[in-house]
Write a protein that holds these residues in place. Structure first.
Motif, PDB file in Angstrom:
ATOM      1  N   LYS A 128       0.829  -1.208   0.000  1.00  0.00           N
ATOM      2  CA  LYS A 128       0.000   0.000   0.000  1.00  0.00           C
ATOM      3  C   LYS A 128       0.860   1.254   0.000  1.00  0.00           C
ATOM      4  CE  LYS A 128      -2.374   1.320   3.665  1.00  0.00           C
ATOM      5  NZ  LYS A 128      -3.428   1.457   4.699  1.00  0.00           N
ATOM      6  N   ARG A 129       1.877   1.270   0.857  1.00  0.00           N
ATOM      7  CA  ARG A 129       2.762   2.432   0.893  1.00  0.00           C
ATOM      8  C   ARG A 129       3.475   2.616  -0.444  1.00  0.00           C
ATOM      9  NH1 ARG A 129       3.637   0.623   6.238  1.00  0.00           N
ATOM     10  NH2 ARG A 129       5.352  -0.713   5.546  1.00  0.00           N
ATOM     11  N   ALA A 130       3.971   1.513  -1.003  1.00  0.00           N
ATOM     12  CA  ALA A 130       4.672   1.600  -2.283  1.00  0.00           C
ATOM     13  C   ALA A 130       3.739   2.050  -3.398  1.00  0.00           C
ATOM     14  CB  ALA A 130       5.293   0.244  -2.630  1.00  0.00           C
ATOM     15  N   LEU A 131       2.502   1.580  -3.359  1.00  0.00           N
ATOM     16  CA  LEU A 131       1.518   1.958  -4.371  1.00  0.00           C
ATOM     17  C   LEU A 131       1.319   3.459  -4.398  1.00  0.00           C
ATOM     18  CD1 LEU A 131      -1.010   1.760  -6.218  1.00  0.00           C
ATOM     19  CD2 LEU A 131      -2.314   1.188  -4.147  1.00  0.00           C
ATOM     20  N   PHE A 132       1.031   4.033  -3.242  1.00  0.00           N
ATOM     21  CA  PHE A 132       0.745   5.461  -3.218  1.00  0.00           C
ATOM     22  C   PHE A 132       2.002   6.294  -3.436  1.00  0.00           C
ATOM     23  CE2 PHE A 132      -3.091   3.862  -1.070  1.00  0.00           C
ATOM     24  CZ  PHE A 132      -4.038   4.456  -1.890  1.00  0.00           C
TER      25      PHE A 132
END
Length: 204
Positions: A128-132
């Motif tokens: 999730k962190r990498a996605l955003f």
């Protein structure tokens, strides 16, 4: 007539390396959309992908690791960054691409998986962190070009602009369950553009 793979009960092989990943990762996404994260199994992915489950375990240590890899690969390419010539056109295209991505059964299932399961699974929290982070980073050229054209204030923060753009779409999708469409996307783009031009989205 039954194939050899069917008659023996064994899944057909799709080889190794990039060919194997090209079969397994999309199969993982389809399984997520079909069964949800709780129902996903390595065996189910293997059967859908046409590989043996031992092949999966040789390349991914467990189901959460496999899901994390599939989500990372998908989200890295699902929304291209536009260059329409105007910031209004770019933001509208970005918002419409986001709506299109989350409106498919697979896209909706993936977003729900990331948001719902990330709290308890470190691998998915990292995804999730990498996605955003990736979305914010790739949005920078949209803001840079707009500033160079004199369409946006120089202090506009690309990450804040993208958050403002995406927030109405995700709110409908996750919180209220309302449908999202191109009208939703266009309104989100208008709000984000107005906020940036009002100088309320500066870099920290």
């Amino acid at each position: 007539m039954e194939s050899a793979a069917t008659s023996t009960g064994r899944a057909p092989t799709v080889g190794r390396g990039s060919r194997m990943r090209a079969a397994v990762l999309p199969a993982t996404l389809t399984e997520l959309a079909t069964t949800g994260y709780a129902g996903l199994t390595v065996e189910g992915v293997a059967q859908r992908a046409g590989v043996h489950k031992t092949t999966i375990y040789r390349n991914w240590k467990d189901a959460p690791t496999l899901v994390a890899d599939a989500l990372t690969s998908h989200f890295a390419t699902d929304i291209p960054i536009p260059d329409t010539g105007t910031v209004a056109g770019d933001l509208r295209a970005l918002a419409r691409a986001l709506v299109a991505s989350v409106s498919t059964p697979v896209g909706r299932a993936l977003i729900i998986t990331v948001l719902a399961e990330a709290a308890r699974l470190p691998q998915l929290a990292d995804v999730k962190r990498a996605l955003f982070d990736d979305r914010f980073r790739r949005a920078e050229p949209v803001v840079t070009r707009a500033v160079e054209r004199g369409e946006l204030p120089a202090e506009t923060d690309p990450a804040e602009l993208l958050k403002t753009l995406a927030a109405p779409i995700y709110f409908r999708l996750v919180c209220t369950g309302e449908p999202v469409d191109e009208g939703t996307a266009d309104r989100a783009a208008q709000v984000a553009l107005a906020a940036a031009r009002a100088r309320v989205l500066p870099a920290a």
